[in-house]
Design a protein around this motif. Sequence first.
Motif, PDB file in Angstrom:
ATOM      1  N   TRP A  20       0.799  -1.345   0.239  1.00 49.13           N
ATOM      2  CA  TRP A  20      -0.072   0.063   0.076  1.00 49.13           C
ATOM      3  C   TRP A  20       0.848   1.352   0.042  1.00 49.13           C
ATOM      4  O   TRP A  20       0.424   2.330   0.617  1.00 49.13           O
ATOM      5  CB  TRP A  20      -1.117   0.028   1.440  1.00 49.13           C
ATOM      6  N   GLY A  21       1.888   1.099  -0.801  1.00 46.71           N
ATOM      7  CA  GLY A  21       2.836   2.424  -0.623  1.00 46.71           C
ATOM      8  C   GLY A  21       3.789   2.622   0.652  1.00 46.71           C
ATOM      9  O   GLY A  21       4.147   3.810   0.776  1.00 46.71           O
ATOM     10  N   MET A  22       3.500   1.540   1.649  1.00 46.29           N
ATOM     11  CA  MET A  22       4.344   1.968   2.863  1.00 46.29           C
ATOM     12  C   MET A  22       5.235   0.764   2.992  1.00 46.29           C
ATOM     13  O   MET A  22       5.169  -0.189   2.574  1.00 46.29           O
ATOM     14  CB  MET A  22       3.250   1.956   4.021  1.00 46.29           C
ATOM     15  N   ASN A  23       6.213   0.996   3.859  1.00 52.46           N
ATOM     16  CA  ASN A  23       7.310   0.129   4.356  1.00 52.46           C
ATOM     17  C   ASN A  23       6.679  -0.262   5.789  1.00 52.46           C
ATOM     18  O   ASN A  23       6.755   0.614   6.634  1.00 52.46           O
ATOM     19  CB  ASN A  23       8.592   0.610   4.460  1.00 52.46           C
ATOM     20  N   LEU A  24       6.755  -1.531   6.269  1.00 47.57           N
ATOM     21  CA  LEU A  24       6.592  -2.072   7.451  1.00 47.57           C
ATOM     22  C   LEU A  24       7.548  -2.707   7.830  1.00 47.57           C
ATOM     23  O   LEU A  24       8.017  -3.658   7.288  1.00 47.57           O
ATOM     24  CB  LEU A  24       5.079  -2.711   7.614  1.00 47.57           C
ATOM     25  N   ILE A  25       8.150  -2.317   9.044  1.00 46.36           N
ATOM     26  CA  ILE A  25       9.337  -2.870   9.599  1.00 46.36           C
ATOM     27  C   ILE A  25       9.073  -3.486  10.994  1.00 46.36           C
ATOM     28  O   ILE A  25       8.716  -2.558  11.699  1.00 46.36           O
ATOM     29  CB  ILE A  25      10.712  -2.422   9.350  1.00 46.36           C
ATOM     30  N   LEU A  26       9.402  -4.850  11.195  1.00 51.63           N
ATOM     31  CA  LEU A  26       9.431  -5.206  12.787  1.00 51.63           C
ATOM     32  C   LEU A  26      10.679  -5.918  12.944  1.00 51.63           C
ATOM     33  O   LEU A  26      11.168  -6.617  12.118  1.00 51.63           O
ATOM     34  CB  LEU A  26       8.379  -6.125  12.921  1.00 51.63           C
TER      35      LEU A  26
END
Length: 129
Positions: A86-92
């Motif tokens: 969705w055009g975002m970077n998610l980092i965990l």
Amino acid sequence: MTVDAHCRVEGTRDIYAIGDGARVVDPRTGQEDAMTCKEAIPQAQRLAKIIAAEMEGKEGPKHRSFMPLYCIGLGPEDGLFWVRQWGMNLILTGKAGLFIRNATWDSASLIGGDLRHKLAERHAAKAEI
């Protein structure tokens, strides 16, 4: 070798290719799949549906790339999970990153968590000898 949206080798009718031996391109995005298990397993599942549909004289599903994501183990208690959606970077990172890395690995390798832990314990026991 390059394949079409139904995993057929270009220029053929009854020859299919997936995984490391195929250049699989998402017809919607033009992006080429990487050569990792997260792509290979969905490719295999889709190819089974394509062949089943074609045996019935129907068109099977077209190729669709898996979302870009990476899961990396950073030791026995840490991990990193990165996904672009969705055009975002998610980092965990940390334990949450490791949890997702292990769940993704288990799913991709078709090995349940219990078996993975048993194999890790067995490997550790051998290392102690």
